[in-house]
Enzyme design. Structure first.
Site, mmCIF file in Angstrom:
data_model
loop_
_atom_site.group_PDB
_atom_site.id
_atom_site.type_symbol
_atom_site.label_atom_id
_atom_site.label_comp_id
_atom_site.label_asym_id
_atom_site.label_seq_id
_atom_site.Cartn_x
_atom_site.Cartn_y
_atom_site.Cartn_z
ATOM 1 N N LEU A 58 8.538 10.794 -20.640
ATOM 2 C CA LEU A 58 9.585 11.321 -19.765
ATOM 3 C C LEU A 58 9.031 12.117 -18.587
ATOM 4 O O LEU A 58 8.021 12.804 -18.715
ATOM 5 C CB LEU A 58 10.523 12.214 -20.585
ATOM 6 C CG LEU A 58 11.155 11.530 -21.807
ATOM 7 C CD1 LEU A 58 12.016 12.531 -22.572
ATOM 8 C CD2 LEU A 58 11.976 10.313 -21.411
ATOM 9 N N HIS A 59 9.700 11.979 -17.467
ATOM 10 C CA HIS A 59 9.368 12.761 -16.271
ATOM 11 C C HIS A 59 10.663 13.326 -15.704
ATOM 12 O O HIS A 59 11.746 13.104 -16.257
ATOM 13 C CB HIS A 59 8.618 11.891 -15.257
ATOM 14 C CG HIS A 59 9.288 10.574 -14.969
ATOM 15 N ND1 HIS A 59 10.514 10.485 -14.342
ATOM 16 C CD2 HIS A 59 8.929 9.300 -15.258
ATOM 17 C CE1 HIS A 59 10.851 9.220 -14.231
ATOM 18 N NE2 HIS A 59 9.919 8.475 -14.789
ATOM 19 N N ASP B 39 16.173 2.058 -10.712
ATOM 20 C CA ASP B 39 16.217 0.693 -11.246
ATOM 21 C C ASP B 39 17.581 0.113 -10.863
ATOM 22 O O ASP B 39 18.446 -0.109 -11.713
ATOM 23 C CB ASP B 39 16.042 0.712 -12.766
ATOM 24 C CG ASP B 39 14.706 1.311 -13.159
ATOM 25 O OD1 ASP B 39 13.682 0.677 -12.898
ATOM 26 O OD2 ASP B 39 14.691 2.426 -13.703
ATOM 27 N N GLY C 232 12.518 12.431 -13.434
ATOM 28 C CA GLY C 232 13.560 11.421 -13.205
ATOM 29 C C GLY C 232 14.450 11.283 -14.440
ATOM 30 O O GLY C 232 15.688 11.329 -14.360
ATOM 31 N N HIS C 233 13.805 11.133 -15.608
ATOM 32 C CA HIS C 233 14.586 11.034 -16.858
ATOM 33 C C HIS C 233 15.383 12.318 -17.089
ATOM 34 O O HIS C 233 16.534 12.284 -17.501
ATOM 35 C CB HIS C 233 13.654 10.849 -18.063
ATOM 36 C CG HIS C 233 12.857 9.582 -18.043
ATOM 37 N ND1 HIS C 233 11.501 9.569 -17.837
ATOM 38 C CD2 HIS C 233 13.217 8.295 -18.225
ATOM 39 C CE1 HIS C 233 11.051 8.335 -17.892
ATOM 40 N NE2 HIS C 233 12.071 7.528 -18.109
ATOM 41 N N MET D 130 12.537 4.678 -22.195
ATOM 42 C CA MET D 130 11.377 4.153 -22.919
ATOM 43 C C MET D 130 10.343 5.261 -23.109
ATOM 44 O O MET D 130 9.171 4.988 -23.363
ATOM 45 C CB MET D 130 10.769 2.968 -22.173
ATOM 46 C CG MET D 130 11.766 1.804 -22.065
ATOM 47 S SD MET D 130 11.001 0.174 -21.961
ATOM 48 C CE MET D 130 10.006 0.343 -20.514
ATOM 49 N N GLN E 30 18.841 -3.072 -12.501
ATOM 50 C CA GLN E 30 19.209 -2.794 -13.897
ATOM 51 C C GLN E 30 20.594 -2.141 -13.957
ATOM 52 O O GLN E 30 21.431 -2.511 -14.789
ATOM 53 C CB GLN E 30 18.157 -1.875 -14.512
ATOM 54 C CG GLN E 30 18.516 -1.345 -15.881
ATOM 55 C CD GLN E 30 17.344 -0.655 -16.557
ATOM 56 O OE1 GLN E 30 16.498 -1.304 -17.154
ATOM 57 N NE2 GLN E 30 17.278 0.654 -16.482
ATOM 58 N N GLN F 33 11.605 -6.777 -23.333
ATOM 59 C CA GLN F 33 11.635 -6.802 -21.871
ATOM 60 C C GLN F 33 10.240 -6.880 -21.251
ATOM 61 O O GLN F 33 10.095 -6.750 -20.046
ATOM 62 C CB GLN F 33 12.441 -5.627 -21.313
ATOM 63 C CG GLN F 33 11.846 -4.257 -21.524
ATOM 64 C CD GLN F 33 12.840 -3.140 -21.199
ATOM 65 O OE1 GLN F 33 13.808 -2.928 -21.916
ATOM 66 N NE2 GLN F 33 12.602 -2.425 -20.114
HETATM 67 O O1 PAF Z 1 15.068 1.796 -17.761
HETATM 68 C C1 PAF Z 1 14.478 1.777 -18.871
HETATM 69 O O2 PAF Z 1 13.702 2.665 -19.209
HETATM 70 C C2 PAF Z 1 14.699 0.611 -19.815
HETATM 71 O O3 PAF Z 1 14.819 -0.587 -19.118
HETATM 72 C C3 PAF Z 1 15.892 0.822 -20.782
HETATM 73 C C4 PAF Z 1 17.200 0.941 -20.025
HETATM 74 C C5 PAF Z 1 15.656 2.076 -21.595
HETATM 75 C C6 PAF Z 1 16.019 -0.366 -21.730
HETATM 76 O O4 PAF Z 1 14.883 -0.548 -22.503
#
Ligand code: PAF
Length: 276
Positions: A25-26, A142, A28-29, A22, A145, A53
């Site tokens: 970015l840091h 997450d 982690g991403h 989403m 998720q 969401q």
């Molecule tokens: O983890 C996230 O940033 C979001 O839940 C994702 C997987 C990009 C879905 O919108």
């Protein structure tokens, strides 16, 4: 356009790796991106703040965004393509098809965020159909998720390998999160109590305490001793079904969500009993 690109990459026998984000970015991403690189030769990152969401009253509008910086960071990482759709492109006119799991969302974050995982599963399924990856990378931060995406991939027969990547932490242990940007300096210490309580839990377990209630009580006390914390949940549960566990006699997931000021933070750890 992205679908046509994906078809072209597949015709060239490229292995497409997809990291959905989403944005904002840091490290982690970026660790997901670097993990992704190991699994293929065409790396696609999406940046999309998914309205489905967020419940009314959550932070959809204020969710931190910085597209230019994100694109620069991804360029530096050598990402092959960035998919940054707008909401109309994903949820066109009269969108009405959703992906909903029956059991896994009824635990942990799904309890206080009842629409969250329906929104996540739906957007991820749609992104999978657009990006057509062979491999996808999700963070273990997450955790719920990640298990939900694995389940969805199995249930719906997506031909995609799901890779889980470890949580990246600040030097003091705070799990990286875009929502850390909401923390005022004095809230930072309170935020650290999430990780500290997980460490404390592992320590108690190593000292022979296998009763989940005792461990959760200790974590609760630690977190509540710090200002501006409001616990959403602290759970000790099965690593696959996420069903609560009372006595820890195998590796379990300890997961928690705590509001610190206006930031809702999550963290988790696999607790390992030292059994002989
Ligand atoms: O983890 C996230 O940033 C979001 O839940 C994702 C997987 C990009 C879905 O919108």
């Amino acid at each position: 356009m992205m679908q046509a690109r994906s078809d072209r990459m597949r015709r060239q026998f490229k292995t497409i790796v997809f990291v959905p984000t989403m944005g904002f970015l840091h490290e982690g991403h970026l660790s997901l991106v670097r993990e992704g690189k190991k699994h293929g030769d065409d790396l696609v990152v999406s940046i999309f703040v998914n309205p489905a969401q967020f419940a009314p009253g959550e932070d959809l509008e204020s969710y931190p965004r910085d597209l230019d910086r994100d694109l620069e960071l991804l360029r530096e990482e050598g990402v092959d393509a960035v998919f940054n759709p707008d909401a109309k492109e994903i949820y066109g006119k009269e969108f009405q098809t959703y992906v909903e799991l029956k059991k896994l969302p009824n635990h942990l974050c799904g309890i206080s965020r009842p629409i969250f995982f329906k929104g996540v599963a739906t957007v991820v399924a749609k992104l999978f159909n657009i990006v057509k990856p062979h491999v996808t990378v999700f963070g273990q931060k997450d955790y719920q998720q990640l298990v939900i995406i694995r389940q969805m991939v199995r249930d719906l027969g997506f031909d995609i390998e799901v890779v889980g990547a470890p949580t990246v932490r600040e030097p003091d242990g705070l799990a990286m999160s875009s929502r850390n940007a909401y923390l005022a300096p004095e809230q930072r210490t309170s935020a650290l109590s999430l990780y500290k309580s997980l460490q404390k839990a592992q320590e108690l377990l190593e000292n022979g305490i296998q009763d989940a209630t005792i461990i959760i009580d200790a974590a609760t006390e630690l977190i509540q001793s710090l200002p501006e914390t409001k616990i959403d949940y602290i759970a000790i549960c099965d690593t696959e079904t996420l069903v609560d566990i009372k006595t820890i006699d195998k590796p379990v997931l300890m997961a928690l969500a705590v509001k610190v000021g206006k930031a809702r933070l999550i963290d988790n750890m696999i607790l390992n009993p030292q059994l002989d």
